[in-house]
Design a protein around this motif. Structure first.
Motif, PDB file in Angstrom:
ATOM      1  N   GLY A  96      19.338  11.732  -4.304  1.00  0.00           N
ATOM      2  CA  GLY A  96      19.748  10.381  -3.982  1.00  0.00           C
ATOM      3  C   GLY A  96      21.252  10.176  -4.140  1.00  0.00           C
ATOM      4  N   TYR A  97      21.842   9.410  -3.208  1.00  0.00           N
ATOM      5  CA  TYR A  97      23.258   9.057  -3.310  1.00  0.00           C
ATOM      6  C   TYR A  97      23.543   7.897  -2.359  1.00  0.00           C
ATOM      7  CZ  TYR A  97      23.506  11.970   0.929  1.00  0.00           C
ATOM      8  OH  TYR A  97      23.294  12.511   2.162  1.00  0.00           O
ATOM      9  N   THR A  98      24.621   7.167  -2.640  1.00  0.00           N
ATOM     10  CA  THR A  98      25.027   6.064  -1.788  1.00  0.00           C
ATOM     11  C   THR A  98      25.386   6.590  -0.403  1.00  0.00           C
ATOM     12  OG1 THR A  98      25.867   4.814  -3.678  1.00  0.00           O
ATOM     13  CG2 THR A  98      26.678   4.180  -1.503  1.00  0.00           C
ATOM     14  N   GLY A  99      24.819   5.957   0.623  1.00  0.00           N
ATOM     15  CA  GLY A  99      25.056   6.389   1.993  1.00  0.00           C
ATOM     16  C   GLY A  99      23.963   7.271   2.556  1.00  0.00           C
ATOM     17  N   LEU A 100      23.023   7.685   1.721  1.00  0.00           N
ATOM     18  CA  LEU A 100      21.929   8.538   2.193  1.00  0.00           C
ATOM     19  C   LEU A 100      21.032   7.758   3.154  1.00  0.00           C
ATOM     20  CD1 LEU A 100      20.152  11.125   2.061  1.00  0.00           C
ATOM     21  CD2 LEU A 100      19.015  10.085   0.082  1.00  0.00           C
ATOM     22  N   THR A 101      20.757   8.343   4.302  1.00  0.00           N
ATOM     23  CA  THR A 101      19.846   7.749   5.270  1.00  0.00           C
ATOM     24  C   THR A 101      18.445   8.296   5.050  1.00  0.00           C
ATOM     25  OG1 THR A 101      21.595   7.462   6.928  1.00  0.00           O
ATOM     26  CG2 THR A 101      19.314   7.455   7.719  1.00  0.00           C
ATOM     27  N   ILE A 102      17.492   7.406   4.828  1.00  0.00           N
ATOM     28  CA  ILE A 102      16.101   7.793   4.600  1.00  0.00           C
ATOM     29  C   ILE A 102      15.391   7.871   5.941  1.00  0.00           C
ATOM     30  CG2 ILE A 102      13.970   7.263   3.396  1.00  0.00           C
ATOM     31  CD1 ILE A 102      16.377   7.889   1.586  1.00  0.00           C
ATOM     32  N   SER A 103      14.920   9.059   6.294  1.00  0.00           N
ATOM     33  CA  SER A 103      14.282   9.297   7.582  1.00  0.00           C
ATOM     34  C   SER A 103      12.767   9.253   7.443  1.00  0.00           C
ATOM     35  CB  SER A 103      14.709  10.673   8.113  1.00  0.00           C
ATOM     36  OG  SER A 103      13.882  11.098   9.172  1.00  0.00           O
ATOM     37  N   PRO A 104      12.073   8.858   8.510  1.00  0.00           N
ATOM     38  CA  PRO A 104      10.603   8.892   8.464  1.00  0.00           C
ATOM     39  C   PRO A 104      10.049  10.291   8.660  1.00  0.00           C
ATOM     40  CG  PRO A 104      11.322   8.163  10.619  1.00  0.00           C
ATOM     41  CD  PRO A 104      12.578   8.297   9.783  1.00  0.00           C
ATOM     42  N   HIS A 105      10.912  11.279   8.892  1.00  0.00           N
ATOM     43  CA  HIS A 105      10.449  12.621   9.251  1.00  0.00           C
ATOM     44  C   HIS A 105      10.278  13.541   8.058  1.00  0.00           C
ATOM     45  CE1 HIS A 105      10.948  11.418  13.334  1.00  0.00           C
ATOM     46  NE2 HIS A 105      12.254  11.281  13.227  1.00  0.00           N
ATOM     47  N   ASN A 147       0.822  -1.212   0.000  1.00  0.00           N
ATOM     48  CA  ASN A 147       0.000   0.000   0.000  1.00  0.00           C
ATOM     49  C   ASN A 147       0.856   1.263   0.000  1.00  0.00           C
ATOM     50  OD1 ASN A 147      -2.524   1.263  -0.093  1.00  0.00           O
ATOM     51  ND2 ASN A 147      -2.603   1.509   2.133  1.00  0.00           N
ATOM     52  N   PHE A 148       1.998   1.189  -0.716  1.00  0.00           N
ATOM     53  CA  PHE A 148       2.914   2.325  -0.857  1.00  0.00           C
ATOM     54  C   PHE A 148       3.388   2.839   0.503  1.00  0.00           C
ATOM     55  CE2 PHE A 148       0.637   2.159  -4.836  1.00  0.00           C
ATOM     56  CZ  PHE A 148       1.637   2.379  -5.771  1.00  0.00           C
ATOM     57  N   ARG A 149       3.687   1.911   1.380  1.00  0.00           N
ATOM     58  CA  ARG A 149       4.189   2.269   2.706  1.00  0.00           C
ATOM     59  C   ARG A 149       5.607   2.829   2.586  1.00  0.00           C
ATOM     60  NH1 ARG A 149       7.516  -0.458   5.984  1.00  0.00           N
ATOM     61  NH2 ARG A 149       7.319  -2.312   4.675  1.00  0.00           N
ATOM     62  N   PRO A 150       5.874   4.001   3.176  1.00  0.00           N
ATOM     63  CA  PRO A 150       7.239   4.553   3.134  1.00  0.00           C
ATOM     64  C   PRO A 150       8.226   3.636   3.851  1.00  0.00           C
ATOM     65  CG  PRO A 150       5.650   6.222   3.785  1.00  0.00           C
ATOM     66  CD  PRO A 150       4.925   4.904   3.827  1.00  0.00           C
ATOM     67  N   GLU A 151       9.415   3.514   3.303  1.00  0.00           N
ATOM     68  CA  GLU A 151      10.459   2.712   3.915  1.00  0.00           C
ATOM     69  C   GLU A 151      11.580   3.615   4.410  1.00  0.00           C
ATOM     70  OE1 GLU A 151      11.904  -0.639   1.854  1.00  0.00           O
ATOM     71  OE2 GLU A 151       9.936  -1.598   1.683  1.00  0.00           O
ATOM     72  N   THR A 152      12.309   3.128   5.401  1.00  0.00           N
ATOM     73  CA  THR A 152      13.444   3.866   5.944  1.00  0.00           C
ATOM     74  C   THR A 152      14.679   2.975   5.897  1.00  0.00           C
ATOM     75  OG1 THR A 152      12.933   3.152   8.203  1.00  0.00           O
ATOM     76  CG2 THR A 152      11.981   5.231   7.461  1.00  0.00           C
ATOM     77  N   GLY A 153      15.831   3.596   6.040  1.00  0.00           N
ATOM     78  CA  GLY A 153      17.078   2.840   6.013  1.00  0.00           C
ATOM     79  C   GLY A 153      18.172   3.659   5.346  1.00  0.00           C
ATOM     80  N   THR A 154      19.244   2.983   4.966  1.00  0.00           N
ATOM     81  CA  THR A 154      20.383   3.633   4.326  1.00  0.00           C
ATOM     82  C   THR A 154      20.594   3.056   2.938  1.00  0.00           C
ATOM     83  OG1 THR A 154      21.464   4.017   6.454  1.00  0.00           O
ATOM     84  CG2 THR A 154      22.850   4.128   4.493  1.00  0.00           C
ATOM     85  N   ILE A 155      20.745   3.921   1.956  1.00  0.00           N
ATOM     86  CA  ILE A 155      20.992   3.481   0.582  1.00  0.00           C
ATOM     87  C   ILE A 155      22.422   2.957   0.484  1.00  0.00           C
ATOM     88  CG2 ILE A 155      21.175   4.225  -1.823  1.00  0.00           C
ATOM     89  CD1 ILE A 155      19.002   6.242  -1.313  1.00  0.00           C
ATOM     90  N   THR A 156      22.570   1.694   0.117  1.00  0.00           N
ATOM     91  CA  THR A 156      23.896   1.078   0.022  1.00  0.00           C
ATOM     92  C   THR A 156      24.476   1.171  -1.380  1.00  0.00           C
ATOM     93  OG1 THR A 156      22.846  -1.084  -0.374  1.00  0.00           O
ATOM     94  CG2 THR A 156      23.392  -0.510   1.910  1.00  0.00           C
ATOM     95  N   CYS A 157      23.641   1.405  -2.376  1.00  0.00           N
ATOM     96  CA  CYS A 157      24.114   1.583  -3.750  1.00  0.00           C
ATOM     97  C   CYS A 157      23.119   2.462  -4.497  1.00  0.00           C
ATOM     98  CB  CYS A 157      24.263   0.232  -4.461  1.00  0.00           C
ATOM     99  SG  CYS A 157      24.801   0.368  -6.186  1.00  0.00           S
ATOM    100  N   TYR A 158      23.627   3.511  -5.136  1.00  0.00           N
ATOM    101  CA  TYR A 158      22.759   4.415  -5.894  1.00  0.00           C
ATOM    102  C   TYR A 158      23.423   4.744  -7.223  1.00  0.00           C
ATOM    103  CZ  TYR A 158      19.689   8.341  -7.024  1.00  0.00           C
ATOM    104  OH  TYR A 158      18.794   9.166  -7.637  1.00  0.00           O
TER     105      TYR A 158
END
Length: 309
Positions: free
Chosen positions: A77-86, A52-63
């Motif tokens: 977007g870039y490698t190492g970017l941390t995706i925040s829920p905020h 249901n298009f739920r937002p995900e969080t985490g760190t991009i390991t490859c971009y």
């Protein structure tokens, strides 16, 4: 999209006009503006279409992003970017431009297939399914498109293939929700339900916590008339004098006009659209006082910049 098909750098034009230039100074007239070709924009987000298009969080390991003729990228977007829920789940806006709509779709499919994003889930597969869909390419799209074609698009995005006919459509299997996160969100917003043993005599006292607010004089001072701001806000000008009067007042205004996005960021991104109407109404008087000098408030959206003045 408008910039791509007209050749007008809208942001640059706005900045130059705010510095005193006129449309004539920029060489922009209605007769000059022409639509050239077609353009499509896809928004790559860290959302799971199968949940249901739920937002995900985490760190991009490859971009790794796309490139090439007719492709424009706007994103962070870039490698190492941390995706925040905020904040917004948007990573990159991909715009494909070509002479025809079909050619723009082909360029978009090629660009999307060149992306590699690991570490967090994205909607890349779903976007590729949309621009590959025969109904979308044929232009037979209205506001019911996702609702009607959703099962087909989700299935294609999941297995990475095209469905040959309607008989091949397979509804995606139900995805088990993250029960713990859903439970915590429900409790955070709505409190403990009686069915779980909450004491109805205690719960109102516990929930009736009024967040601290600045003293009223400070709020009024923060929103008082600045550089010609109407005393009752810009919406009062629109209601009293209409669109033409508002446009005239804006042109005569000497200060910088600001759109505040606090409500949108707090409501849509931080609380995942779970802020109740009663909470919005409770915050409205303070917002009105503190941000009265703002030109508008972004309440919702982002892609569409829906605002209420």
């Amino acid at each position: 999209i408008t910039e791509e098909v007209t050749g007008v750098d809208i942001v640059q034009a706005q900045l130059r006009i705010s510095a005193g230039a006129t449309l004539q100074d920029l060489g922009i007239t209605q007769d000059w503006v022409r639509v050239r070709g077609c353009a499509i924009q896809c928004r790559i987000t860290t959302e799971d279409p199968l949940d249901n298009f739920r937002p995900e969080t985490g760190t991009i390991t490859c971009y790794r992003s796309a490139a090439g003729p007719g492709i424009r990228l706007d994103g962070v977007g870039y490698t190492g970017l941390t995706i925040s829920p905020h904040y917004d789940s948007l990573l990159t806006k991909v715009t494909a431009r070509a002479d025809t709509f079909n050619a723009a779709c082909r360029r978009m499919r090629r660009a999307l297939s060149e992306f590699t994003i690991d570490g967090v889930g994205t909607n890349l597969g779903f976007l590729n399914a949309v621009v590959s869909d025969e109904v979308f390419i044929a232009g037979g799209v209205d506001t019911s498109y996702i609702e009607v074609r959703g099962p087909t698009l989700l299935e294609r995005s999941k297995v990475g293939r095209e469905v040959e006919s309607e008989s091949d459509i397979v509804a995606p299997p139900p995805v088990a929700p993250d029960l713990l996160v859903n439970y915590l969100a429900e409790i955070k917003v709505n409190g403990q339900p009686n069915s779980l043993g909450a004491n109805p005599d205690v719960r109102p006292a516990v929930r009736a916590v009024t967040p601290p607010a600045p003293p009223e004089p400070e709020l009024v001072a923060a929103g008082r008339d600045r550089a010609g701001t109407p005393e009752k806000g810009w919406r009062s000008v629109l209601l009293k004098e209409g669109p033409e009067g508002l446009a005239k007042a804006v042109r005569a205004h000497k200060g910088l006009l600001i759109t505040d996005t606090t409500w949108r960021d707090a409501h849509q991104s931080l609380l995942a659209t779970r802020m109740r109407t009663t909470d919005l109404l409770a915050a409205a008087p303070a917002t009105d006082a503190a941000l009265r000098s703002a030109f508008s408030l972004e309440m919702w959206g982002g892609a569409t910049f829906d605002v209420a003045m």
